[in-house]
Design an enzyme around this catalytic site. Structure first.
Site, mmCIF file in Angstrom:
data_model
loop_
_atom_site.group_PDB
_atom_site.id
_atom_site.type_symbol
_atom_site.label_atom_id
_atom_site.label_comp_id
_atom_site.label_asym_id
_atom_site.label_seq_id
_atom_site.Cartn_x
_atom_site.Cartn_y
_atom_site.Cartn_z
ATOM 1 N N HIS C 94 -16.794 0.994 -3.817
ATOM 2 C CA HIS C 94 -16.684 2.365 -3.314
ATOM 3 C C HIS C 94 -17.438 2.448 -2.003
ATOM 4 C CE1 HIS C 94 -16.832 6.624 -2.818
ATOM 5 N NE2 HIS C 94 -18.114 6.728 -3.096
ATOM 6 N N HIS C 96 -17.747 5.031 1.906
ATOM 7 C CA HIS C 96 -17.303 6.187 2.696
ATOM 8 C C HIS C 96 -16.810 5.679 4.058
ATOM 9 C CE1 HIS C 96 -19.538 9.604 0.386
ATOM 10 N NE2 HIS C 96 -19.245 8.612 -0.426
ATOM 11 N N ASP C 119 1.464 -6.157 2.796
ATOM 12 C CA ASP C 119 0.887 -7.451 2.409
ATOM 13 C C ASP C 119 -0.103 -7.312 1.244
ATOM 14 O OD1 ASP C 119 2.189 -9.184 4.169
ATOM 15 O OD2 ASP C 119 0.712 -8.912 5.767
ATOM 16 N N HIS C 168 -13.388 13.117 -0.918
ATOM 17 C CA HIS C 168 -14.502 12.219 -1.125
ATOM 18 C C HIS C 168 -14.327 10.921 -0.315
ATOM 19 C CE1 HIS C 168 -17.549 10.604 -4.307
ATOM 20 N NE2 HIS C 168 -17.673 9.993 -3.174
ATOM 21 N N TYR C 226 2.464 -17.648 1.321
ATOM 22 C CA TYR C 226 1.461 -17.532 2.374
ATOM 23 C C TYR C 226 0.222 -18.318 1.969
ATOM 24 C CZ TYR C 226 -1.719 -15.381 5.755
ATOM 25 O OH TYR C 226 -2.628 -15.165 6.770
#
Lengths: 228, 228, 228, 228
Positions: C94, C96, C119, C168, C226
């Site tokens: 998580h 910001h 991708d 958020h 890839y």
């Protein structure tokens, strides 16, 4: 005199450079010793790369220099006025950081659009009204403080630790000089993100009071539970 | 010959890199010794990382190379013309810095939207008219100087130390080469912030003449009180 | 205990700084050992520059601290809930980060506008609904996990390894903590580019399912070709 | 084999990182030895920080690996097709650089709005049409080359050394691998500035053919006079 405070104010000034909030000498940080009634502030126009603790200027709240060989920041009257009016603050920072200044120039408040904002600012970050010609012509820096004070007539500076001075740029504050710089970094990030959010969705409204409270009081006050 | 001036012009050129105003070799700085009537300028197409003082080219105002083994900047005729027309300037810088160039490409003047602008530019930063086909086809760089001159027919280059050449990019100047670079950095910051302010509020007007004067004369002229 | 996992979670946390996804302490990464049912997570509010492996907190899926002297991230209930609901993931991050957060604040999903997106994310990156007042007031962080779960009721978290929490910011995940950070970097790049593409062309639609499949399955699944 | 070419292609690949054109492994550069008919290209998915000259893959124009232990870039068929169709080019670079990719995702050509653009690109930088489902499903990378070729049916790749592949990102080229990277850096700068110019003035038109010619031929062709 006030060696610990000087070291902190020096450190806070240099953090403006680390956080890329200043170009050239466009910024200044001060701190206050409330017991002694003395303020330590950056000298005017001195390069950050050459700034030393002994260059900092010590003044009393009447604006009289108590120690220091250099002239204090030209914004000193704004700082002193805010220390007198906002008794709960211990440090002030002024910059022309680009995102906050872009908002200040636009004349718009920064709406509280997310939890990053709410973690530090308990509501919109206000932009002052434009100053009148006579406020600019005489005692301009003192009047800058007064128009900030006027903007906060119904606000607590502990809840909203910063302001946009219209046509000019941000002032931030905090319990001490380092916290003031911290709040200035937050303001710059919040200003940048609010800009982009509004471009993506011009009809956005501020977040709810419940979410605003939740995040502000996660980090502030008696029930804070963020951090160690 | 002109060793001190060369050192200053070298330093000014390298500051373009430090301030991130140039990509590759897209910029050049010159300085003039008014007593001798000689100009020192960056050689054309030389990498900043390899630039040495002895690479700089010395010319007289007729464009004759007086010293130096390399070809001068291809923009030299613009620099020389401006030195002849703007007798009060001592240094010139041209870059393709991205924010100022974005404005130049837009054809819009940069309005004075805040005190950062007013601290250095006493009014809007003008964008020249587009050049005519015959001005481009022959003596293009000289004519670039002429269209700048035309744009300043009612302006004092000491009040507005820079211009946007339409479809091209900025030229800035100052009392010497280092001041010119300083003004170029300011222009880039001001261009960036004006862009964002206008996106936030497209109906913005320039700041009042009173505020413009206040800030410009805090830093310039006999009554300046900023700095030591 | 769980030394290898701790080292990986430490490394993943520090990569947030390297990739400029965090300001101050605004981010956290965790990783899970599915066999032992234990989660390793960053402690709350600790600076990245001071973070050491022994500072990390080990919890079981009931939220009981099994090892560690510090308080876990305040977002721990969100992480634990997601580990329980999304059985295929091994790491969560998580932040910001500014571009993803700008989208989260706007309330808009990030449409799949190009192959960079395809991708790694097999479809639009959803933004959750706004949370209700009672969800915020009580067990806020747990309810954050629940609103993410609700958003994914018809999505596979392996196909879309991230989400925007409305008002958020982003949560991302992956098979382990390092992959989760990788996906968070991708999200930030994709958010930035989608913003600019939409400003250039507000009527853009997501790319075709054929192109989305082509790029996602170049890098994922049995037919991936890839890499080495 | 081809040691000098390998060193140049290695250097060109690493310049992508220096110029901040790549995130993770999202880019690749190749170079060709026209006499031998051999192409040197980056291996697929290898980190730039670990890339060595001996990791590069050598192929003939039929796509057969002549030297190298690793798999070549997944975009190799695009490179090979372009080398066959554009006989005058010696190096190719593909990235997902954010500004150029934002334009590619928007589906818009980058108009020639200034002299920075005209110095390197003699006209608008085209965006390909979207690819059809069958072109994507089978031989996708080869068809990417074909749609670029189609876009250039009336253009000379020496005049316009780059293209935007719709929904994807840029390919650039040049007389060798280093020049191709140079052109990719230019494209990114030009894309960024064109974006901002258009936001300031959405009704902008490309610059005149006279100005376009003037700047392109200052740097290219028999009458070039820029540089030493």
């Amino acid at each position: 005199m006030l060696e610990a405070l000087k070291e902190q104010v020096l450190k806070a000034n240099l953090q403006l450079v680390e956080h890329r909030l200043v170009t050239f000498t466009w910024g200044n940080v001060s701190g206050i010793d409330r017991d002694k009634g003395l303020v330590v502030i950056k000298p005017s126009g001195v390069k950050y790369s050459e700034l030393r603790a002994e260059d900092l200027v010590v003044l009393n709240l009447d604006g009289e220099v108590v120690e220091g060989k250099l002239k204090p920041s030209s914004d000193t009257p704004t700082h002193l006025y805010l220390y007198k009016e906002f008794q709960t603050i211990g440090g002030i920072v002024h910059t022309h950081s680009p995102w906050a200044t872009s908002w200040a120039q636009s004349g718009r408040d920064i709406p509280s659009l997310g939890t990053t904002h709410a973690d530090y600012y308990h509501g919109d970050i206000p932009c002052t009204r434009e100053m009148y010609a006579d406020e600019i012509a005489e005692q301009y820096e003192l009047n800058t403080g007064k128009v900030i004070r006027e903007t906060f007539q119904h606000l607590d500076p502990r809840d909203i630790p910063g302001v946009l001075v219209n046509n000019h740029g941000p002032f931030c504050w905090g319990e001490d000089a380092l916290t003031a710089v911290h709040n200035a970094v937050v303001l710059e990030e919040v200003a940048k993100m609010a800009y982009h959010s509004l471009m993506l969705n011009p009809s956005l409204h501020p977040i709810s009071g419940v979410l605003l409270d939740k995040h502000f009081f996660r980090k502030h006050g008696a029930d804070a539970y963020y951090g160690q």
